[in-house]
Design an enzyme around this catalytic site. Structure first.
Site, PDB file in Angstrom:
ATOM      1  CE  LYS A  21     -24.079 -55.302 -24.154  1.00  0.00           C
ATOM      2  NZ  LYS A  21     -22.722 -55.798 -24.396  1.00  0.00           N
ATOM      3  CE  LYS A 124     -13.797 -70.056 -21.760  1.00  0.00           C
ATOM      4  NZ  LYS A 124     -15.187 -70.265 -22.082  1.00  0.00           N
ATOM      5  N   GLY A 461     -14.597 -72.624 -41.222  1.00  0.00           N
ATOM      6  CA  GLY A 461     -16.051 -72.711 -41.348  1.00  0.00           C
ATOM      7  C   GLY A 461     -16.747 -71.406 -41.641  1.00  0.00           C
ATOM      8  CG  HIS A 670     -11.522 -75.511 -35.232  1.00  0.00           C
ATOM      9  ND1 HIS A 670     -10.254 -75.097 -35.545  1.00  0.00           N
ATOM     10  CD2 HIS A 670     -12.096 -74.497 -34.534  1.00  0.00           C
ATOM     11  CE1 HIS A 670     -10.076 -73.868 -35.070  1.00  0.00           C
ATOM     12  NE2 HIS A 670     -11.170 -73.486 -34.458  1.00  0.00           N
ATOM     13  CD  GLU A 694      -5.296 -69.682 -30.706  1.00  0.00           C
ATOM     14  OE1 GLU A 694      -6.311 -69.303 -30.131  1.00  0.00           O
ATOM     15  OE2 GLU A 694      -4.167 -69.630 -30.220  1.00  0.00           O
ATOM     16  CG  HIS A 723      -7.895 -64.311 -32.647  1.00  0.00           C
ATOM     17  ND1 HIS A 723      -7.134 -65.423 -32.942  1.00  0.00           N
ATOM     18  CD2 HIS A 723      -9.059 -64.770 -32.141  1.00  0.00           C
ATOM     19  CE1 HIS A 723      -7.817 -66.500 -32.588  1.00  0.00           C
ATOM     20  NE2 HIS A 723      -8.978 -66.136 -32.113  1.00  0.00           N
TER      21      HIS A 723
HETATM   22  N1  GLN Z   1     -16.798 -73.490 -37.369  1.00  0.00           N
HETATM   23  C1  GLN Z   1     -16.740 -72.416 -36.428  1.00  0.00           C
HETATM   24  C2  GLN Z   1     -16.428 -71.116 -37.138  1.00  0.00           C
HETATM   25  O1  GLN Z   1     -15.695 -71.128 -38.062  1.00  0.00           O
HETATM   26  C3  GLN Z   1     -15.691 -72.651 -35.374  1.00  0.00           C
HETATM   27  C4  GLN Z   1     -15.710 -71.592 -34.317  1.00  0.00           C
HETATM   28  C5  GLN Z   1     -14.727 -71.824 -33.197  1.00  0.00           C
HETATM   29  O2  GLN Z   1     -13.679 -72.370 -33.413  1.00  0.00           O
HETATM   30  N2  GLN Z   1     -15.016 -71.371 -32.017  1.00  0.00           N
HETATM   31  O3  GLN Z   1     -16.883 -70.066 -36.771  1.00  0.00           O
HETATM   32 ZN    ZN Z   2     -11.547 -71.783 -33.352  1.00  0.00          ZN
END
Ligand code: GLN
Ligand code: ZN
Length: 783
Positions: A21, A124, A461, A670, A694, A723
C-alpha cells in the site's frame, strides 16, 4: 518422512505491514519512482515466497501478486484495454488509469490537451468483501497477449529463488463471465462467452510461456464453476479448455481450481475438461468430497482446500486429518495435495503482531502465516494410517496436542458460551418478528405523532467527517485529548449539526454520527463477543485494506450503545430525531464470524442486542429509529437455489431487531443499492416503515419493482448522488420527484440523499440539502 505436496492458492500480497500500500500510494503521489516501486515490490514478493518456503510450503503461488487487482491484470495481460485508455502510454500510466481514473491538466507532457478518464467499475469478488475491476469487452473484442506478461516474470523470479512456482491464472471462462460490455447500451446483446475459443488460444500461449519459465503445475482459477451453470456456460468451458490445452507439451499440468462453492454436482462437466487436477473448497462445501472422489478421473490430482482462507480461526487438525487420511489411502500420496480453501488474500497476515489480544483467544486464531504451518502439518499427518499414528509420531504429536488443547479451550470456554444469550435465542417466538400493527395503521399514527408533512425530508445519518473530527479522534487515541474533552468536542459538533439541519428545514433530523469511524466497528466495540486486532488488515480493493472485527463468542449488549448520544441530540430540538443503528446482517457480513455455530445463530444474537437498543431508544423518547442494512444483498449465496434459505433467516434477523416497538415508533432502514427486482419479496417482508435506498446512480426503471409489487410501505429513493461533490439544482430534484411519483404514491414518498454524507464537505452538503428542502416545498404545492 513422506508428505503430500502442500500449497496455497495465493498469499496476502499487501504485506505484513501493508508495505505494498505504502509503495503504490507513494508512487501515485510521486514520492517514489517507478524503478523503486518495481524493485521494492520484487523484494516484497521474494520475502513472501521465503516465508512460505520456510514454513514448508512446496508449491508456492506466483502471479498472485498484483499492483492493484488480478482481474485487472488479466485484462491487461490479454490486451482487453477499453478504448478510453488506449491513447495513454502503456505501462503503469495506462494500468493505474484503468484502476482509478486519470485527470491531468493540459501540459507539454500530455500533448497539450487535458486528460480526464474515469476508472473502470469495481465489484465484489463473489461473496467476499474484496472488490475486483470489471473487465469491459466490445462486441468485436480481440485478445492479444502482452509481451513478457507479469505472471511469467514473477514465475521466473520464484524459480530463480530456487522454488517450485505454481503460477496462478484467473481462468478464461471466469474472466469472461465477470466481464461487462464496454458499451452500456449493449447489455442485452452482450455474449462474452463467444470469445471462449479466441481467449483460450491466447491462454495457451501464456501457459506455454509459463512452462518455459519453469512452471510444472499451473493453477487456473475457475470459481464460476461453483455458480449456477447453463448449457452455454458448460459449452464455453469445453471450448476454452480444448483450445487452451491444444498441443501443449505433456509436461505442463493444469490444476483446475474452484472455491467459495460446491462443485461436486458438476463433476460430469469437470471430468470432461482436459486438465490434470481439481482443487475443491472443503471449508465452504465439505460434503462435496464423496461426490468429487466418486467422479474424479483416474490420474488426476485432487487438491484439498482444508485450511480456511477466508476466516481467522485455527484449523481443527484432528477433524481434517480424519477426513483426509482416507482420501490419501484411496488415491495415494502422489495424487493428493493439501491447500488453503481459497487464496489467503482474504486472511490477515500474521498473529505475530497481535500483542494486545486476549491470550486465550489468541490461541484459537490462525492468520495467513500460521495457516502455512497448519498445511505443513497436514501434509505430513495425512500420509499416516490413522490419528493414533499421528499422536504417537515424534514430529507431529506436539503440534496435534497443542491444536487439540486450543480447541478444547475454545469449545468449553465461558468467553464463548453465554447461557443467557443462548436461551434468549431459543426463546425467539414468531411474535417477536412482527410489528404489533399493520403498516397502514401504524404509519397514519406516526405521521400524526411526528407531524410529518407531505414528502418528508431526512438524511441517511452521517454528516461530513472533517479533518477536525478525525484529528480529535487521533488525539484521543494518542492521549493528547482526554475522554471528557473529546466527548465535549463531539457534543459541539452534534449541536452544530442539529442547528444546521433545523436551519435548512429538514423534517426528521439525525445526530450526524461524528463519534463513529465505521458503522460496524462502533457497535462491535460495545458488544460482548467481539474482539479487535491491531494489524488484522485484509485487502478490500486496490491498495485499500479493512480491519474487520472478530466475533468469537455469544454476542450481547452489556449496556446501551447509542442512547445517550441520541437522547442528547433529541434534547436539542423539537423536531423528531432519528436514532441510528447498524443492522444484524451488516454486522455479521462485515466481521470475521464464528465457525463453530451457523451464521444464522450469530445473526440472531446480534439482532437481539440491537432489539434491546431499539427498545432503550424508544424508552428514552426517540420516535424514529433507522437500522441500516446495506449488506443484506451482498450476503446472498452464490447459487440461486440457496437464496430463499438465506433470505429467510436474514430478514428474520432484521425483523427481530426492529419489531419490538410501539406502532407509533417509526422504523427506517437504509440500503446502498436498488437492484431490488430479484429479492423484492424479501425487502417487502422487512416491513420497515420507511426504506431509503441508493437510487440516483441507477436507472429509475429499477423502481419498477416497487410499482409492480405494489410496495405498501414508505420509501425514499435517493434524490441525488452523494458519491460526487456535484450539487444538483432544485429543478433537477423536482424533476426527479416527478419521475419517482410514477412508481410510488405521493403520501408515501420521502425525500433524501442516497447515502450517508460523511465523505462530503460541508459546503456542498449545505447547498445540496437547501436544494432538497426547497424541492420538498415546491413538490408539496406542485406535485
Ligand atoms: N447511516 C450510515 C451513514 O450515513 C449509512 C452508511 C451506509 O449506507 N453504508 O453513514
Ligand atoms: Zn448507503
Amino acid at each position: 518422512m513422506t508428505a503430500l505436496e502442500s500449497t496455497i492458492l495465493g498469499f496476502p500480497r499487501i504485506g505484513a505491514h501493508r508495505e505494498l500500500k505504502k509503495l503504490v500510494e507513494g508512487f501515485w503521489s510521486d514520492k517514489i519512482s517507478e524503478a523503486t516501486l518495481l524493485m521494492e515490490a520484487k523484494a516484497l514478493r521474494a520475502k513472501h515466497w521465503k516465508v512460505q518456503h520456510d514454513a514448508g510450503i512446496d508449491l508456492v503461488p506466483s502471479g498472485d501478486f498484483s499492483f492493484y487487482d488480478l482481474v485487472l491484470d488479466t485484462a491487461y495481460t490479454f490486451g482487453a484495454i477499453p478504448a478510453r485508455y488506449q491513447a495513454l502510454p502503456a505501462g503503469f500510466t495506462q494500468y493505474f488509469a484503468m484502476a482509478r481514473g486519470l485527470q491531468k491538466p493540459a501540459s507539454e507532457a500530455t500533448g497539450n490537451h487535458a486528460i480526464d478518464v474515469p476508472a473502470m467499475e469495481m465489484k465484489k469478488w463473489f461473496d467476499t468483501n474484496y472488490h475486483y475491476i470489471v473487465p469491459e469487452l466490445t462486441a468485436d473484442q480481440s485478445f492479444a497477449l502482452v509481451a513478457d506478461p507479469q505472471v511469467v516474470q514473477h514465475t521466473r523470479e520464484a524459480k530463480a529463488q530456487g522454488l517450485a512456482p505454481k503460477p496462478v491464472l484467473i481462468g478464461p471462462v471466469t474472466f469472461l463471465l465477470l466481464s461487462k460490455p464496454a458499451d452500456r447500451e449493449a447489455i442485452d446483446a452482450f455474449q462474452p462467452l463467444r470469445f471462449a475459443a479466441q481467449l483460450g488460444t491466447q491462454y495457451r500461449t501464456l501457459v506455454q510461456q509459463l512452462a518455459d519459465a519453469g512452471a510444472q503445475w499451473i493453477q487456473v482459477d475457475e470459481p464460476c464453476l461453483g455458480l449456477d451453470l447453463n448449457p452455454e456456460i458448460e459449452a464455453a468451458y469445453r471450448t476454452a479448455y480444448a483450445e487452451l490445452t491444444h498441443d501443449l507439451p505433456s509436461s505442463v499440468r493444469l490444476m483446475l481450481t474452484t472455491y467459495f462453492e460446491r462443485v461436486g454436482d458438476r463433476m460430469d462437466l469437470i471430468a470432461e475438461l482436459p486438465v490434470h487436477g481439481l482443487h475443491v473448497d472443503l471449508v465452504r462445501a465439505p460434503r462435496q468430497l464423496s461426490e468429487v472422489m466418486a467422479h474424479l478421473p483416474a490420474q488426476w490430482v485432487l487438491s484439498l482446500g482444508v485450511v480456511d482462507g477466508r476466516n481467522v480461526w485455527r484449523t481443527d487438525l484432528t477433524a481434517v486429518v480424519e477426513c483426509i487420511q482416507p482420501v490419501v489411502t484411496e488415491l495415494g500420496c502422489a495424487r493428493v495435495w493439501v491447500s488453503s480453501s481459497c487464496s489467503l488474500l482474504h486472511s490477515p497476515f500474521s498473529l505475530e503482531f497481535e500483542t494486545a489480544l486476549d491470550p486465550e483467544i489468541q490461541t484459537w486464531l490462525a492468520f495467513a502465516v500460521e495457516k502455512l504451518a497448519e498445511l505443513r502439518f497436514l501434509a505430513r499427518a495425512a500420509t499416516l494410517p490413522s490419528l493414533e499414528a499421528v499422536s504417537s509420531d515424534a514430529m507431529l504429536s506436539a503440534d496435534l496436542k497443542a491444536n487439540q488443547v486450543a480447541f478444547a479451550s475454545r469449545r468449553g470456554s465461558n468467553r464463548v458460551v453465554d447461557s443467557t444469550v443462548q436461551s434468549r435465542v431459543r426463546g425467539v417466538t414468531p411474535n417477536m418478528i412482527r410489528r404489533s400493527a399493520a403498516f397502514t395503521e401504524r404509519y397514519a399514527q406516526q405521521v400524526d405523532r411526528l407531524q410529518l408533512p407531505l414528502f418528508p425530508t431526512t438524511t441517511i445519518g452521517s454528516f461530513p467527517q472533517t479533518r477536525e473530527v478525525r484529528s480529535a479522534r487521533l488525539k484521543l487515541k494518542r492521549g493528547d485529548l482526554s475522554q471528557a474533552e473529546y466527548n465535549s468536542f463531539i457534543k459541539q459538533e452534534t449541536e452544530q449539526c442539529i442547528r444546521r439541519q433545523e436551519g435548512w428545514g429538514l423534517d426528521v433530523l439525525v445526530h450526524g454520527e461524528f463519534e463513529r469511524t465505521d458503522m460496524v466497528e462502533y457497535f462491535g466495540e460495545q458488544l460482548a463477543g467481539y474482539i479487535f486486532t491491531k494489524n488484522g488488515w485484509v485487502s478490500s480493493y486496490g491498495t485499500r485494506c479493512v480491519k474487520p472485527p472478530i466475533i468469537y463468542g455469544d454476542v450481547h449488549r452489556p449496556q446501551p450503545m447509542t442512547v445517550a448520544m441520541s437522547a442528547y441530540a433529541q434534547s436539542l430540538t423539537a423536531k423528531p430525531l432519528k436514532g441510528m443503528l447498524t443492522g444484524p446482517v451488516t454486522c455479521l457480513q462485515w466481521s470475521f464470524v464464528r465457525d463453530d455455530q451457523p451464521r444464522q445463530v450469530t445473526a440472531t444474537q446480534l439482532a437481539l442486542a440491537i432489539r434491546d437498543e431499539v427498545a432503550d431508544l424508544e424508552a428514552a423518547g426517540i420516535t424514529v429509529v433507522q437500522i441500516d442494512e446495506p449488506a443484506i444483498r451482498e450476503g446472498l449465496p452464490l447459487r440461486r437455489s440457496d437464496w430463499d434459505a438465506y433470505l429467510q433467516w436474514a430478514v428474520d434477523a432484521f425483523l427481530l431487531s426492529s419489531t419490538g416497538v410501539k406502532p407509533t415508533t417509526q422504523i427506517h432502514t437504509h440500503m446502498c443499492y436498488s437492484d431490488f427486482n430479484d429479492i423484492f419479496p424479501a425487502i417487502q417482508r422487512m416491513d420497515a416503515d420507511v426504506i431509503t435506498i441508493e437510487n440516483s446512480r441507477s436507472d429509475l426503471k429499477l423502481l419498477g419493482a416497487f410499482a409492480a409489487h405494489g410496495y405498501p410501505n414508505a420509501a425514499g429513493p435517493g434524490l441525488y448522488d452523494i458519491h460526487s461533490p456535484r450539487v444538483p439544482s432544485v429543478q433537477e430534484m423536482v424533476d426527479r420527484v416527478q419521475a419517482l411519483l410514477q412508481y410510488l404514491p405521493r403520501d408515501r414518498l420521502w425525500l433524501n440523499p442516497d447515502c450517508g454524507l460523511k465523505t462530503r464537505g460541508w459546503l456542498e452538503v449545505e447547498a445540496a440539502l437547501r436544494h432538497l428542502t426547497q424541492t420538498a416545498a415546491r413538490a408539496r404545492t406542485e406535485c
